[in-house]
Design a protein around this motif. Sequence first.
Motif, short mmCIF file in Angstrom:
data_model
loop_
_atom_site.label_atom_id
_atom_site.label_comp_id
_atom_site.label_asym_id
_atom_site.label_seq_id
_atom_site.Cartn_x
_atom_site.Cartn_y
_atom_site.Cartn_z
N ASP A 28 -13.02 -19.41 -78.04
CA ASP A 28 -11.59 -19.25 -78.55
C ASP A 28 -11.45 -20.96 -78.59
OD1 ASP A 28 -9.42 -18.27 -79.65
OD2 ASP A 28 -8.41 -18.13 -77.70
N ASP A 92 -5.44 -23.28 -76.35
CA ASP A 92 -5.93 -22.49 -75.64
C ASP A 92 -5.95 -22.75 -74.07
OD1 ASP A 92 -7.55 -19.73 -75.51
OD2 ASP A 92 -9.39 -20.83 -75.13
N HIS A 118 -2.43 -18.44 -75.45
CA HIS A 118 -1.80 -17.03 -75.22
C HIS A 118 -1.99 -16.84 -73.69
CE1 HIS A 118 -6.28 -15.60 -75.54
NE2 HIS A 118 -6.61 -16.78 -75.57
N HIS A 119 -2.32 -17.71 -72.85
CA HIS A 119 -2.32 -17.65 -71.19
C HIS A 119 -0.69 -17.58 -70.90
CE1 HIS A 119 -6.35 -19.21 -72.17
NE2 HIS A 119 -6.73 -18.59 -71.15
N THR A 137 -6.34 -17.39 -79.13
CA THR A 137 -5.51 -18.79 -79.73
C THR A 137 -6.04 -18.88 -81.04
OG1 THR A 137 -5.53 -19.64 -77.76
CG2 THR A 137 -5.42 -21.32 -79.50
N ASP A 169 -12.99 -13.93 -77.94
CA ASP A 169 -12.09 -13.69 -76.79
C ASP A 169 -11.66 -12.19 -76.80
OD1 ASP A 169 -11.68 -16.12 -75.57
OD2 ASP A 169 -9.37 -16.15 -75.95
#
Length: 338
Positions: A28, A92, A118-119, A137, A169
């Motif tokens: 990703d 990412d 997206h964390h 991501t 991912d």
Amino acid sequence: MENFQELKQLLSQPKKIVLIPHRNPDGDAIGSTLAMSHYLAKLGHECEIIAPNDFPKFLKWMEGARKIGIAEYNPAKCRIQIEKAELIFILDFNNISRIDEVGDWLQRSTVPKVMIDHHQDPDQFDYMYSDVNLPATCQMVYNFIEAMGHLDLIDKTIAECIYTGIMTDTGNFRFRNTSASTHRVVADLFDRGIEVDKIYNNVFDTQSPNRLKLLGLVLESLQAMPEHRTAYMHLTREEQLEFSSQKGDTEGFVNYGLGINNFVFSVIFIEDQQHDFIKISFRSKGNFDVNNFARKHFNGGGHINAAGGRSDLNMEETIQKFRELLDIYKEELEEVTL
Ligand code: 5GP
Ligand code: MN
């Protein structure tokens, strides 16, 4: 992104842009930086990708992957590229601490920074598109290009990079956060010419015989703890040397533990080949939160079902610490519904 129009304005003039994925870049991270850089190049920007360290061969078939600057090998060159950048994309990941010395160079840079990730728990950046519910991501890069009104610029090359990130991912579209919108994006990538068999072959079926032997060794080390619904495995430095383990060879090993009936937590402990620490990967199912577990006990983080961390104890002590922790989490593990 609240100030999206302002960013759109910034992108309307050609710029020198640097894009940065996290340390130990995965599918990703590489897919999203490559897809975004190919897209930005089409808008007339001059793009460089700088990765903190090297990444596995099974990601190097993507167009442009071999041109990615590796800060660990070429620190001076990469530092200068960051100094010269007029705009920086952070993809990412969302914490400057995840990229070692590249993070120091970034902090010295005063140019605008765009984070797409997206964390959980992002640091603050000038332009932020953060969504912890999206599985990759790469899906966010697609959404970003769509918001720019440029879906028509997604060609087969960009589509391949985006697909690779989403595929890896989401664990091949099986993790819980894989949604209808993920599949709609992928459907559009098909319309843009991707050949899934080729991508799958490039990523998964390019292993060396030694990698499979290494997997054999790791599976041999597996300890199953049915009362905790947990499996763990380990790999020492010597074992990696014996099978000339390369970067990325151990990717995915941890998932095997989740294949055991009723198990919800799987862990692998891997001794670093150069430095004295143990890299740990955590995977879980359902609502058992390994991001939390990794953050709290092993100096790491990630997502609810996939996280990483490290331990400065030796292998035996690390595993001992882990086993003691498991007892504390026993009830929580028992309660996970599948
Ligand atoms: P892996 O086990 O494949 O290295 O990592 C799994 C997930 O956890 C990835 O999303 C990765 O970005 C994240 N991750 C891995 N190591 C760390 C770490 O040390 N800190 C944080 N915050 N996240 C990590
Ligand atoms: Mn990701």
